[in-house]
Design a protein around this motif. Sequence first.
Motif, PDB file in Angstrom:
ATOM      1  N   ALA A 196     -55.817 137.752 -47.378  1.00  0.00           N
ATOM      2  CA  ALA A 196     -55.830 137.291 -45.978  1.00  0.00           C
ATOM      3  C   ALA A 196     -55.741 138.541 -45.113  1.00  0.00           C
ATOM      4  CB  ALA A 196     -54.673 136.345 -45.715  1.00  0.00           C
ATOM      5  N   PRO A 197     -56.817 139.307 -45.034  1.00  0.00           N
ATOM      6  CA  PRO A 197     -56.738 140.667 -44.513  1.00  0.00           C
ATOM      7  C   PRO A 197     -56.779 140.776 -42.994  1.00  0.00           C
ATOM      8  CG  PRO A 197     -58.969 140.205 -45.229  1.00  0.00           C
ATOM      9  CD  PRO A 197     -58.147 138.978 -45.562  1.00  0.00           C
ATOM     10  N   LEU A 198     -56.437 141.971 -42.529  1.00  0.00           N
ATOM     11  CA  LEU A 198     -56.648 142.388 -41.151  1.00  0.00           C
ATOM     12  C   LEU A 198     -57.479 143.664 -41.192  1.00  0.00           C
ATOM     13  CD1 LEU A 198     -53.257 141.677 -41.405  1.00  0.00           C
ATOM     14  CD2 LEU A 198     -53.672 141.501 -38.950  1.00  0.00           C
ATOM     15  N   GLY A 199     -58.468 143.753 -40.313  1.00  0.00           N
ATOM     16  CA  GLY A 199     -59.294 144.944 -40.238  1.00  0.00           C
ATOM     17  C   GLY A 199     -59.368 145.449 -38.811  1.00  0.00           C
ATOM     18  N   LEU A 200     -59.215 146.767 -38.638  1.00  0.00           N
ATOM     19  CA  LEU A 200     -59.263 147.381 -37.321  1.00  0.00           C
ATOM     20  C   LEU A 200     -60.530 148.233 -37.229  1.00  0.00           C
ATOM     21  CD1 LEU A 200     -57.189 147.168 -34.991  1.00  0.00           C
ATOM     22  CD2 LEU A 200     -56.449 149.486 -35.577  1.00  0.00           C
ATOM     23  N   PHE A 201     -61.207 148.134 -36.074  1.00  0.00           N
ATOM     24  CA  PHE A 201     -62.496 148.797 -35.895  1.00  0.00           C
ATOM     25  C   PHE A 201     -62.502 149.578 -34.581  1.00  0.00           C
ATOM     26  CE2 PHE A 201     -63.005 145.158 -38.580  1.00  0.00           C
ATOM     27  CZ  PHE A 201     -63.955 145.507 -39.533  1.00  0.00           C
ATOM     28  N   TYR A 202     -63.273 150.651 -34.569  1.00  0.00           N
ATOM     29  CA  TYR A 202     -63.343 151.542 -33.413  1.00  0.00           C
ATOM     30  C   TYR A 202     -64.806 151.750 -33.023  1.00  0.00           C
ATOM     31  CZ  TYR A 202     -63.629 156.169 -31.144  1.00  0.00           C
ATOM     32  OH  TYR A 202     -63.925 157.215 -30.306  1.00  0.00           O
ATOM     33  N   VAL A 203     -65.104 151.668 -31.715  1.00  0.00           N
ATOM     34  CA  VAL A 203     -66.437 151.969 -31.202  1.00  0.00           C
ATOM     35  C   VAL A 203     -66.484 153.457 -30.864  1.00  0.00           C
ATOM     36  CG1 VAL A 203     -68.147 151.501 -29.423  1.00  0.00           C
ATOM     37  CG2 VAL A 203     -66.708 149.644 -30.271  1.00  0.00           C
ATOM     38  N   ASN A 204     -67.295 154.205 -31.611  1.00  0.00           N
ATOM     39  CA  ASN A 204     -67.296 155.656 -31.422  1.00  0.00           C
ATOM     40  C   ASN A 204     -68.193 156.080 -30.265  1.00  0.00           C
ATOM     41  OD1 ASN A 204     -69.950 155.705 -32.358  1.00  0.00           O
ATOM     42  ND2 ASN A 204     -69.442 156.652 -34.324  1.00  0.00           N
ATOM     43  N   SER A 205     -68.310 157.372 -30.070  1.00  0.00           N
ATOM     44  CA  SER A 205     -69.040 157.899 -28.913  1.00  0.00           C
ATOM     45  C   SER A 205     -70.534 157.616 -28.993  1.00  0.00           C
ATOM     46  CB  SER A 205     -68.810 159.411 -28.806  1.00  0.00           C
ATOM     47  OG  SER A 205     -69.212 160.061 -30.010  1.00  0.00           O
ATOM     48  N   ARG A 206     -71.032 157.259 -30.161  1.00  0.00           N
ATOM     49  CA  ARG A 206     -72.441 156.889 -30.313  1.00  0.00           C
ATOM     50  C   ARG A 206     -72.657 155.379 -30.219  1.00  0.00           C
ATOM     51  NH1 ARG A 206     -74.580 157.484 -34.938  1.00  0.00           N
ATOM     52  NH2 ARG A 206     -72.654 157.650 -36.141  1.00  0.00           N
ATOM     53  N   GLY A 207     -71.589 154.647 -29.891  1.00  0.00           N
ATOM     54  CA  GLY A 207     -71.691 153.197 -29.760  1.00  0.00           C
ATOM     55  C   GLY A 207     -71.685 152.461 -31.079  1.00  0.00           C
TER      56      GLY A 207
END
Length: 662
Positions: free
Chosen positions: A297-308
Amino acid sequence: MGQCNSNDYDVSVKTGDKKGSGTDGNVYIALTDEDGKRSSDFKLDKILKDDFELGHTDTFSVGNSSGLKHITQLYIWRDKTDDNDTWYVEKIVVERCKDKDQTIFPIHRWVPAGFSIKLKEYDSLLPQHDTEQLEQRKRELEAKQIEYQFKVNLEGGPAQIKDIPVDEMFTKEYEWNLMAALGKAKLSSEVLDLIVGEFECLDDLKNIYGALFRIPDGMHTWKDDEAFGAQKLKGCNPAVIRLCQQIPDNFSVTPEMVEPFLEGQTLKECLDTKKIYIIDYKMLDDITKTDDRYLCAPLGLFYVNSRGKLLPIAIQLEQTPSENNPVFLPSDPEYTWLLAKMWFNNADCNYHQSVAHFGTTHILMEYVCIVTNRQLSPSHPLYRLLSNHFLYVIGINTSGLTRLLAPEAWVDRNMTIGRAGFITILSRAWPKWRLNVEGTLPNDLQDRGVDDENALPNYHYRDDAMLLYRAIEKYIRSVLTGIYDSPEKLVDDYEVHNWLQELRSPPEGPGLNGLPEKLTSVDDICAIVTPLVFQASVQHAAVNYSQYDEFAYPPNYPTYLEGLPPRDKRARNEQDLVNALISKTRVLDVAFLADLFLSRTGLNSLGYFEVQYNYDPISVKALESFRKELAEIEEEMKEKNKTRDNTYSILLPSIVPNAISA
């Protein structure tokens, strides 16, 4: 049309393409013009010809009708010859020979022996205006309510059909193609299982693609973090990611962990500027599964980088923080990070199949189809508007997915959750899913905080789906505004109010959430019909037609993983991945089903219907405008794909079907 004398009419009768549609009985019609003048009774028969065969159109010339003006009403009946015979009529067109004046009667009914059916031009009337046929409407609805009965097959989920009505059965050709695809998948899987060796390394697995199967997209990109992020925006489960403005208390992420991946920014700065997104599968925690299989039952964190680009920066595989539940990072050993992503995607995949695919498209539309047939007369304009978006959904659910969901069938064999988990997830999701939020695309995007194109670029699902949602909304509103051109017409429409009531509260099982309390305006009815048509067409396409490219190469999007997820961050190797992956038998079973069945399109493209239900001028004009706009959207999407790093063709209008065919 055929040739006839100037005072005569050509009557063209199309028998439907349904099981038992044809008849050898005696068929009669009578015509009435706009002044109420009625013709003689005519027997429709051609000597030495077998009329009214399944799927055929027969044309008859009828005479002795001089003096009739434009035909506005038709009577059709059979005598009691062959009274056990059944006959389904799709459409009748009456054309006056002298000036080609034409009247269309969409029938879409069974005509039993000994009964007469009376219909007006276009057969599209609100019940309060259909005063001459109230008893006929009542009789038809009573029959439908006997035929379309509810039964809860999946505990906690909405009711489905008790016994499949003949109207919902496949045509012979469609059933043959469907069963052939399923049969081919099963046979091919069994044969290849005998001749293909066990997979001892990833190269063994790769060798089956190219010759035995086409190479799925996921085989090329499964290791790549950028592809992992893009998968959440354009894969087969693109509607779960949310904006993260605060790290949940149970997600053991610290700024020190993730700031090395934030291009010199602090975690707080990124949270404040809408650069952090999250997927949280809390609903999968502690579900009942088949056997002793393990689902995270996971959690995932994501980041929008400078290239979108959207990149994963942290994964926690369980909800409760502990020493045995670390936060995995892109800086971890290569195969440890890959293994964490695989277990995350295994959870995502199992949720996708049980909720995003089956629950909120297949089973939702079956439920709505049942209610619509029970509460709206075939003469109701809304029945005619919705019917093209129900085509085969009950048949596919009954004949196809029931087989896949049977004990020890495909879901039990090839998905971590198995049948028991599938039902548990669905029972958790259905009460929380709301038509006016999760089912209404602009509201859903806003609710998840992902509607800002500048903050979250490259969300191809959002951008393309919104074009289609707005086009559908415009089309639906054009038709419904014509139907309900005054508030009184909606207020007085008792059939549509009964329809709403049963959608909310059916005789069996839970109802549909997110519906208005009552219908008082066109806005109210549009807010129901638009998202339903969208779910049946666009949303199903989004979650269905990329399944082969996602599922077929197991490391990319595993339906089933063996053993337990990693409990620590020590270095793993390729063999650890191979040990976790599904067996050779399952690889073949999943690949064949996804290729030959789950990803197949079997219906006409959006706006081009297999069966035409609406012929009234308002609907015809709205449909013409809809088709024109869809063509423009198609060109716009193709232009976008020329400059996208990752093309997205799943929602091209020419590919999106009107209804759920697989």
